[in-house]
Design a protein around this motif. Structure first.
Motif, PDB file in Angstrom:
ATOM      1  N   UNK A  20       0.641  -1.210  -0.092  1.00 23.28           N
ATOM      2  CA  UNK A  20      -0.129   0.022  -0.096  1.00 23.28           C
ATOM      3  C   UNK A  20       0.900   1.263   0.020  1.00 23.28           C
ATOM      4  N   UNK A  21       0.264   2.322  -0.748  1.00 27.95           N
ATOM      5  CA  UNK A  21       1.226   3.440  -0.980  1.00 27.95           C
ATOM      6  C   UNK A  21       0.248   4.770  -1.217  1.00 27.95           C
ATOM      7  N   UNK A  22       0.790   5.798  -0.539  1.00 32.98           N
ATOM      8  CA  UNK A  22       0.003   7.063  -1.191  1.00 32.98           C
ATOM      9  C   UNK A  22       0.781   7.792  -2.096  1.00 32.98           C
ATOM     10  N   UNK A  23       2.157   7.396  -2.307  1.00 35.32           N
ATOM     11  CA  UNK A  23       3.039   8.132  -3.360  1.00 35.32           C
ATOM     12  C   UNK A  23       4.120   7.000  -3.487  1.00 35.32           C
ATOM     13  N   UNK A  24       4.033   6.587  -4.835  1.00 36.48           N
ATOM     14  CA  UNK A  24       5.213   5.448  -5.314  1.00 36.48           C
ATOM     15  C   UNK A  24       5.572   5.817  -6.633  1.00 36.48           C
ATOM     16  N   UNK A  25       6.914   5.499  -6.989  1.00 34.61           N
ATOM     17  CA  UNK A  25       7.616   5.749  -8.063  1.00 34.61           C
ATOM     18  C   UNK A  25       7.845   4.256  -8.904  1.00 34.61           C
ATOM     19  N   UNK A  26       7.471   4.185  -9.697  1.00 33.60           N
ATOM     20  CA  UNK A  26       7.805   3.219 -10.857  1.00 33.60           C
ATOM     21  C   UNK A  26       9.110   3.411 -11.824  1.00 33.60           C
ATOM     22  N   UNK A  27      10.191   2.744 -11.892  1.00 35.39           N
ATOM     23  CA  UNK A  27      11.143   2.938 -12.775  1.00 35.39           C
ATOM     24  C   UNK A  27      10.747   2.973 -14.057  1.00 35.39           C
ATOM     25  N   UNK A  28      11.428   3.325 -15.113  1.00 32.42           N
ATOM     26  CA  UNK A  28      11.057   3.151 -16.564  1.00 32.42           C
ATOM     27  C   UNK A  28      10.938   1.669 -17.040  1.00 32.42           C
ATOM     28  N   UNK A  29      10.219   1.224 -17.934  1.00 31.65           N
ATOM     29  CA  UNK A  29      10.191  -0.194 -18.456  1.00 31.65           C
ATOM     30  C   UNK A  29      10.205  -1.003 -17.223  1.00 31.65           C
ATOM     31  N   UNK A  30       9.214  -0.938 -16.242  1.00 29.81           N
ATOM     32  CA  UNK A  30       9.000  -1.775 -15.099  1.00 29.81           C
ATOM     33  C   UNK A  30       7.623  -2.202 -15.033  1.00 29.81           C
ATOM     34  N   UNK A  31       7.101  -3.611 -15.278  1.00 30.33           N
ATOM     35  CA  UNK A  31       5.933  -4.025 -15.185  1.00 30.33           C
ATOM     36  C   UNK A  31       5.315  -3.948 -14.001  1.00 30.33           C
ATOM     37  N   UNK A  32       4.071  -3.485 -13.790  1.00 31.05           N
ATOM     38  CA  UNK A  32       3.725  -3.274 -12.482  1.00 31.05           C
ATOM     39  C   UNK A  32       1.741  -3.283 -12.726  1.00 31.05           C
ATOM     40  N   UNK A  33       1.348  -3.500 -11.495  1.00 32.83           N
ATOM     41  CA  UNK A  33       0.020  -3.510 -11.285  1.00 32.83           C
ATOM     42  C   UNK A  33      -0.510  -2.436 -10.285  1.00 32.83           C
ATOM     43  N   UNK A  34      -1.541  -1.904 -10.412  1.00 27.43           N
ATOM     44  CA  UNK A  34      -1.963  -0.744  -9.579  1.00 27.43           C
ATOM     45  C   UNK A  34      -3.559  -1.010  -9.490  1.00 27.43           C
ATOM     46  N   UNK A  35      -4.189  -0.836  -8.354  1.00 27.58           N
ATOM     47  CA  UNK A  35      -5.715  -0.821  -7.858  1.00 27.58           C
ATOM     48  C   UNK A  35      -5.792   0.213  -6.658  1.00 27.58           C
ATOM     49  N   UNK A  36      -6.773   0.867  -6.997  1.00 27.21           N
ATOM     50  CA  UNK A  36      -7.510   2.106  -5.973  1.00 27.21           C
ATOM     51  C   UNK A  36      -8.753   1.961  -5.579  1.00 27.21           C
ATOM     52  N   UNK A  37      -9.313   2.301  -4.544  1.00 28.77           N
ATOM     53  CA  UNK A  37     -10.836   2.243  -4.314  1.00 28.77           C
ATOM     54  C   UNK A  37     -11.233   3.821  -4.745  1.00 28.77           C
ATOM     55  N   UNK A  38     -10.204   4.771  -4.716  1.00 31.14           N
ATOM     56  CA  UNK A  38     -10.524   6.069  -4.925  1.00 31.14           C
ATOM     57  C   UNK A  38     -10.967   6.497  -6.374  1.00 31.14           C
ATOM     58  N   UNK A  39     -11.961   7.226  -6.764  1.00 29.57           N
ATOM     59  CA  UNK A  39     -12.548   7.539  -7.837  1.00 29.57           C
ATOM     60  C   UNK A  39     -11.506   7.985  -8.986  1.00 29.57           C
ATOM     61  N   UNK A  40     -10.577   8.815  -8.254  1.00 28.80           N
ATOM     62  CA  UNK A  40      -9.502   9.395  -9.017  1.00 28.80           C
ATOM     63  C   UNK A  40      -8.070   9.115  -8.617  1.00 28.80           C
ATOM     64  N   UNK A  41      -7.183   8.994  -9.360  1.00 26.99           N
ATOM     65  CA  UNK A  41      -5.818   9.205  -9.080  1.00 26.99           C
ATOM     66  C   UNK A  41      -5.029  10.171  -9.711  1.00 26.99           C
ATOM     67  N   UNK A  42      -3.629  10.264  -9.187  1.00 30.85           N
ATOM     68  CA  UNK A  42      -2.824  11.138 -10.023  1.00 30.85           C
ATOM     69  C   UNK A  42      -1.604  10.294 -10.323  1.00 30.85           C
ATOM     70  N   UNK A  43      -1.141  10.607 -11.598  1.00 32.62           N
ATOM     71  CA  UNK A  43      -0.129   9.937 -12.432  1.00 32.62           C
ATOM     72  C   UNK A  43       0.608  10.968 -13.005  1.00 32.62           C
ATOM     73  N   UNK A  44       2.070  10.705 -13.042  1.00 35.83           N
ATOM     74  CA  UNK A  44       3.027  11.741 -13.575  1.00 35.83           C
ATOM     75  C   UNK A  44       4.025  10.913 -13.887  1.00 35.83           C
ATOM     76  N   UNK A  45       4.378  11.161 -15.353  1.00 31.68           N
ATOM     77  CA  UNK A  45       5.068  10.356 -16.202  1.00 31.68           C
ATOM     78  C   UNK A  45       6.312  11.624 -16.699  1.00 31.68           C
TER      79      UNK A  45
END
Length: 281
Positions: free
Chosen positions: A65-90
Protein backbone atom coordinates in the motif's frame (compact mmCIF):
# COMPACT_ATOMS: atom_id res chain seq x y z
CA UNK A 1 5.08 24.73 -33.62
CA UNK A 2 3.44 24.56 -30.21
CA UNK A 3 -0.29 23.98 -30.03
CA UNK A 4 -2.06 25.31 -26.99
CA UNK A 5 -5.43 23.87 -26.21
CA UNK A 6 -7.57 25.24 -23.44
CA UNK A 7 -10.47 22.81 -23.55
CA UNK A 8 -11.63 24.03 -20.17
CA UNK A 9 -12.78 27.46 -21.31
CA UNK A 10 -15.02 28.78 -18.56
CA UNK A 11 -15.72 25.44 -16.95
CA UNK A 12 -16.64 25.35 -13.33
CA UNK A 13 -14.05 24.01 -10.89
CA UNK A 14 -16.03 20.80 -10.23
CA UNK A 15 -16.18 20.00 -13.94
CA UNK A 16 -12.38 19.96 -14.21
CA UNK A 17 -11.60 17.17 -11.79
CA UNK A 18 -10.23 15.01 -14.62
CA UNK A 19 -7.35 16.67 -16.40
CA UNK A 20 -4.31 16.02 -18.53
CA UNK A 21 -1.38 18.42 -18.81
CA UNK A 22 1.22 17.46 -21.40
CA UNK A 23 4.58 18.92 -22.30
CA UNK A 24 7.16 17.23 -24.55
CA UNK A 25 8.82 15.55 -21.54
CA UNK A 26 6.07 15.41 -18.90
CA UNK A 27 2.53 14.11 -18.48
CA UNK A 28 0.45 15.14 -15.46
CA UNK A 29 -2.82 13.21 -15.22
CA UNK A 30 -5.58 13.34 -12.65
CA UNK A 31 -8.46 11.08 -13.53
CA UNK A 32 -9.86 7.57 -13.66
CA UNK A 33 -7.58 4.58 -13.27
CA UNK A 34 -10.01 1.88 -14.38
CA UNK A 35 -8.99 -1.71 -13.75
CA UNK A 36 -5.73 -2.13 -15.60
CA UNK A 37 -3.92 -5.41 -15.94
CA UNK A 38 -0.11 -5.46 -16.13
CA UNK A 39 1.18 -2.13 -17.46
CA UNK A 40 4.66 -1.09 -18.56
CA UNK A 41 5.60 2.53 -19.30
CA UNK A 42 8.87 3.84 -20.70
CA UNK A 43 8.73 6.81 -18.35
CA UNK A 44 9.58 7.43 -14.73
CA UNK A 45 6.05 7.12 -13.36
CA UNK A 46 4.88 8.54 -10.06
CA UNK A 47 1.46 7.63 -8.65
CA UNK A 48 -0.14 9.89 -6.04
CA UNK A 49 -3.29 9.12 -4.09
CA UNK A 50 -6.03 11.72 -4.14
CA UNK A 51 -7.54 10.33 -0.94
CA UNK A 52 -6.98 6.80 0.30
CA UNK A 53 -3.91 4.59 -0.33
CA UNK A 54 -3.55 2.48 -3.47
CA UNK A 55 -2.11 -0.98 -3.98
CA UNK A 56 0.98 -1.47 -6.14
CA UNK A 57 2.84 -4.59 -7.24
CA UNK A 58 6.16 -4.29 -9.13
CA UNK A 59 7.39 -7.09 -11.40
CA UNK A 60 5.06 -9.64 -9.84
CA UNK A 61 6.25 -8.95 -6.30
CA UNK A 62 3.93 -8.75 -3.32
CA UNK A 63 1.33 -6.02 -3.14
CA UNK A 64 2.10 -2.98 -1.01
CA UNK A 65 0.00 0.00 0.00
CA UNK A 66 1.18 3.50 -0.88
CA UNK A 67 0.01 7.07 -1.01
CA UNK A 68 2.97 8.05 -3.18
CA UNK A 69 5.11 5.65 -5.23
CA UNK A 70 7.61 5.79 -8.08
CA UNK A 71 7.88 3.10 -10.76
CA UNK A 72 11.15 3.05 -12.76
CA UNK A 73 11.02 3.10 -16.59
CA UNK A 74 10.16 -0.17 -18.35
CA UNK A 75 9.06 -1.85 -15.12
CA UNK A 76 5.96 -4.04 -15.34
CA UNK A 77 3.50 -3.28 -12.55
CA UNK A 78 -0.10 -3.50 -11.40
CA UNK A 79 -2.03 -0.87 -9.50
CA UNK A 80 -5.47 -0.80 -7.85
CA UNK A 81 -7.34 1.91 -5.96
CA UNK A 82 -10.71 2.46 -4.35
CA UNK A 83 -10.50 6.19 -5.03
CA UNK A 84 -12.57 7.49 -7.94
CA UNK A 85 -9.52 9.46 -9.14
CA UNK A 86 -5.76 9.04 -9.02
CA UNK A 87 -2.81 11.24 -9.90
CA UNK A 88 -0.11 9.89 -12.21
CA UNK A 89 2.93 11.73 -13.49
CA UNK A 90 5.19 10.57 -16.31
CA UNK A 91 8.68 11.97 -16.80
CA UNK A 92 10.68 11.00 -19.88
CA UNK A 93 13.91 9.57 -18.45
CA UNK A 94 16.18 10.87 -21.22
CA UNK A 95 15.11 14.43 -20.30
CA UNK A 96 16.42 14.39 -16.72
CA UNK A 97 19.70 13.68 -14.96
CA UNK A 98 18.96 10.57 -12.84
CA UNK A 99 21.70 11.45 -10.35
CA UNK A 100 20.11 14.83 -9.60
CA UNK A 101 16.45 13.86 -9.24
CA UNK A 102 14.74 15.05 -6.05
CA UNK A 103 14.08 12.35 -3.45
CA UNK A 104 10.36 12.23 -4.23
CA UNK A 105 11.16 10.90 -7.73
CA UNK A 106 13.34 8.06 -6.50
CA UNK A 107 11.86 4.69 -5.53
CA UNK A 108 11.26 4.56 -1.78
CA UNK A 109 9.02 2.72 0.66
CA UNK A 110 8.51 5.91 2.69
CA UNK A 111 5.81 8.40 1.73
CA UNK A 112 6.97 11.99 1.71
CA UNK A 113 3.80 13.67 2.98
CA UNK A 114 5.05 17.17 2.19
CA UNK A 115 5.62 16.17 -1.45
CA UNK A 116 2.25 14.44 -1.61
CA UNK A 117 0.48 17.55 -0.35
CA UNK A 118 2.40 19.70 -2.85
CA UNK A 119 1.28 17.41 -5.70
CA UNK A 120 -2.34 17.54 -4.53
CA UNK A 121 -2.12 21.32 -4.28
CA UNK A 122 -0.68 21.49 -7.81
CA UNK A 123 -3.62 19.53 -9.19
CA UNK A 124 -6.00 21.80 -7.26
CA UNK A 125 -4.33 24.80 -8.87
CA UNK A 126 -4.75 23.27 -12.33
CA UNK A 127 -8.47 22.98 -11.67
CA UNK A 128 -8.60 26.78 -11.57
CA UNK A 129 -5.94 27.44 -14.24
CA UNK A 130 -7.39 29.71 -16.93
CA UNK A 131 -4.99 28.64 -19.66
CA UNK A 132 -4.10 32.24 -20.45
CA UNK A 133 -0.37 31.49 -20.49
CA UNK A 134 0.69 28.00 -21.61
CA UNK A 135 2.66 26.00 -19.06
CA UNK A 136 5.95 24.64 -20.33
CA UNK A 137 8.10 21.91 -18.79
CA UNK A 138 9.88 24.31 -16.44
CA UNK A 139 6.58 25.79 -15.25
CA UNK A 140 5.11 22.38 -14.53
CA UNK A 141 8.27 21.21 -12.77
CA UNK A 142 8.20 24.20 -10.44
CA UNK A 143 4.50 23.70 -9.80
CA UNK A 144 4.81 20.02 -8.82
CA UNK A 145 8.38 19.78 -7.43
CA UNK A 146 9.23 23.32 -6.40
CA UNK A 147 12.21 23.30 -8.76
CA UNK A 148 13.19 22.73 -12.37
CA UNK A 149 14.48 19.19 -12.83
CA UNK A 150 18.10 19.03 -13.99
CA UNK A 151 18.42 18.00 -17.63
CA UNK A 152 20.47 15.04 -18.77
CA UNK A 153 23.58 15.95 -20.76
CA UNK A 154 23.14 13.88 -23.92
CA UNK A 155 25.53 13.34 -26.81
CA UNK A 156 24.43 15.80 -29.51
CA UNK A 157 23.96 13.02 -32.08
CA UNK A 158 21.64 11.08 -29.77
CA UNK A 159 19.82 14.28 -28.83
CA UNK A 160 19.18 15.00 -32.52
CA UNK A 161 17.73 11.52 -33.01
CA UNK A 162 15.48 11.92 -29.96
CA UNK A 163 14.22 15.25 -31.26
CA UNK A 164 13.44 13.69 -34.65
CA UNK A 165 11.40 10.91 -33.05
CA UNK A 166 9.65 13.36 -30.72
CA UNK A 167 8.50 15.45 -33.68
CA UNK A 168 7.00 12.42 -35.37
CA UNK A 169 6.71 9.34 -33.10
CA UNK A 170 4.40 7.65 -35.62
CA UNK A 171 7.02 7.83 -38.35
CA UNK A 172 9.42 5.11 -39.46
CA UNK A 173 12.85 6.04 -38.11
CA UNK A 174 15.18 3.23 -39.07
CA UNK A 175 18.31 2.74 -37.03
CA UNK A 176 20.37 2.62 -40.21
CA UNK A 177 19.16 6.04 -41.38
CA UNK A 178 19.59 7.58 -37.93
CA UNK A 179 23.09 6.12 -37.70
CA UNK A 180 23.98 7.55 -41.11
CA UNK A 181 22.68 10.99 -40.15
CA UNK A 182 24.70 10.79 -36.93
CA UNK A 183 27.83 9.90 -38.90
CA UNK A 184 28.19 6.57 -37.09
CA UNK A 185 28.18 2.92 -38.01
CA UNK A 186 24.92 1.14 -37.24
CA UNK A 187 26.39 -0.91 -34.39
CA UNK A 188 28.17 2.10 -32.88
CA UNK A 189 24.98 4.17 -33.08
CA UNK A 190 22.90 1.51 -31.28
CA UNK A 191 25.54 1.18 -28.57
CA UNK A 192 25.81 4.96 -28.08
CA UNK A 193 22.03 5.41 -28.01
CA UNK A 194 21.58 2.82 -25.26
CA UNK A 195 24.58 4.14 -23.35
CA UNK A 196 23.16 7.67 -23.37
CA UNK A 197 19.48 6.91 -22.74
CA UNK A 198 19.57 3.60 -20.85
CA UNK A 199 17.21 1.93 -23.31
CA UNK A 200 17.57 0.20 -26.69
CA UNK A 201 16.73 2.26 -29.78
CA UNK A 202 13.76 0.13 -30.91
CA UNK A 203 12.32 -0.03 -27.40
CA UNK A 204 12.62 3.75 -27.13
CA UNK A 205 10.72 4.21 -30.40
CA UNK A 206 8.00 1.77 -29.37
CA UNK A 207 7.38 3.68 -26.13
CA UNK A 208 7.24 7.08 -27.86
CA UNK A 209 4.66 5.76 -30.31
CA UNK A 210 2.51 4.32 -27.50
CA UNK A 211 2.88 7.56 -25.49
CA UNK A 212 1.55 9.57 -28.42
CA UNK A 213 -1.84 7.89 -27.88
CA UNK A 214 -2.38 10.49 -25.13
CA UNK A 215 -2.91 13.13 -27.82
CA UNK A 216 -6.02 11.29 -28.91
CA UNK A 217 -7.71 10.12 -25.71
CA UNK A 218 -10.70 12.45 -25.99
CA UNK A 219 -10.87 12.47 -29.77
CA UNK A 220 -14.10 11.32 -31.44
CA UNK A 221 -12.74 9.16 -34.27
CA UNK A 222 -12.78 5.52 -35.28
CA UNK A 223 -10.28 3.11 -33.77
CA UNK A 224 -8.82 2.50 -37.23
CA UNK A 225 -8.22 6.21 -37.86
CA UNK A 226 -6.54 6.69 -34.50
CA UNK A 227 -4.41 3.55 -34.98
CA UNK A 228 -3.14 4.88 -38.31
CA UNK A 229 -2.50 8.35 -36.93
CA UNK A 230 -0.50 6.92 -34.03
CA UNK A 231 1.56 4.84 -36.47
CA UNK A 232 0.17 1.31 -36.18
CA UNK A 233 -0.66 -0.71 -39.31
CA UNK A 234 -4.15 -1.71 -38.14
CA UNK A 235 -6.50 -1.53 -35.16
CA UNK A 236 -5.73 -5.11 -34.03
CA UNK A 237 -2.01 -4.46 -33.65
CA UNK A 238 -2.77 -1.07 -32.10
CA UNK A 239 -5.10 -2.58 -29.47
CA UNK A 240 -2.62 -5.33 -28.61
CA UNK A 241 0.31 -2.95 -28.05
CA UNK A 242 -1.70 -0.34 -26.15
CA UNK A 243 -3.05 -2.99 -23.80
CA UNK A 244 0.50 -4.24 -23.15
CA UNK A 245 1.65 -0.71 -22.28
CA UNK A 246 -1.35 0.82 -20.47
CA UNK A 247 -2.97 -2.34 -19.14
CA UNK A 248 -6.26 -1.35 -20.80
CA UNK A 249 -7.61 -1.70 -24.35
CA UNK A 250 -7.94 1.57 -26.29
CA UNK A 251 -11.74 1.56 -26.15
CA UNK A 252 -11.68 1.57 -22.33
CA UNK A 253 -9.10 4.37 -22.31
CA UNK A 254 -11.27 6.47 -24.64
CA UNK A 255 -14.44 5.73 -22.65
CA UNK A 256 -12.74 6.82 -19.41
CA UNK A 257 -11.49 10.04 -21.02
CA UNK A 258 -14.80 11.48 -22.22
CA UNK A 259 -14.82 14.14 -19.50
CA UNK A 260 -11.07 14.65 -19.52
CA UNK A 261 -9.91 18.25 -19.89
CA UNK A 262 -6.64 18.68 -21.78
CA UNK A 263 -5.21 21.88 -20.37
CA UNK A 264 -2.22 22.12 -22.63
CA UNK A 265 -0.84 19.88 -25.31
CA UNK A 266 2.46 19.57 -27.11
CA UNK A 267 2.41 19.51 -30.96
CA UNK A 268 0.22 16.62 -32.04
CA UNK A 269 1.91 13.79 -33.96
CA UNK A 270 -1.40 13.39 -35.80
CA UNK A 271 -0.44 16.45 -37.86
CA UNK A 272 2.54 14.56 -39.29
CA UNK A 273 0.52 11.36 -39.77
CA UNK A 274 -2.30 13.03 -41.67
CA UNK A 275 0.23 14.61 -44.02
CA UNK A 276 1.53 11.15 -44.90
CA UNK A 277 -1.85 9.46 -45.33
CA UNK A 278 -3.31 9.58 -48.85
CA UNK A 279 -6.39 11.74 -49.34
CA UNK A 280 -9.30 9.98 -51.02
CA UNK A 281 -10.17 11.41 -54.43
Amino acid sequence: MTQTRNSSGGRHHSERERMLLMTPDRVFYRGLLGTPSLRNFGSITLYASMGCPFGLSLDGQRWEQHELAVVPPHTAHRIVTQDPLIGSIMIEPESVDPARLPAVLRPSSRTDMASLERIRAAYAYLQTFDGGRPLDTRDSDRLFWGQTLAARNLDHRVAATIERIARDPAGHHSGEVCADEAGLSFSRFLHLFKQETGVAFRKFQAWKRARSLLHHVNRRSSLVDIALDVGYPDSTHFSHVIRQVYGLPPREIFAGSRRLVILRQEPSPADFCRQRRPVAA
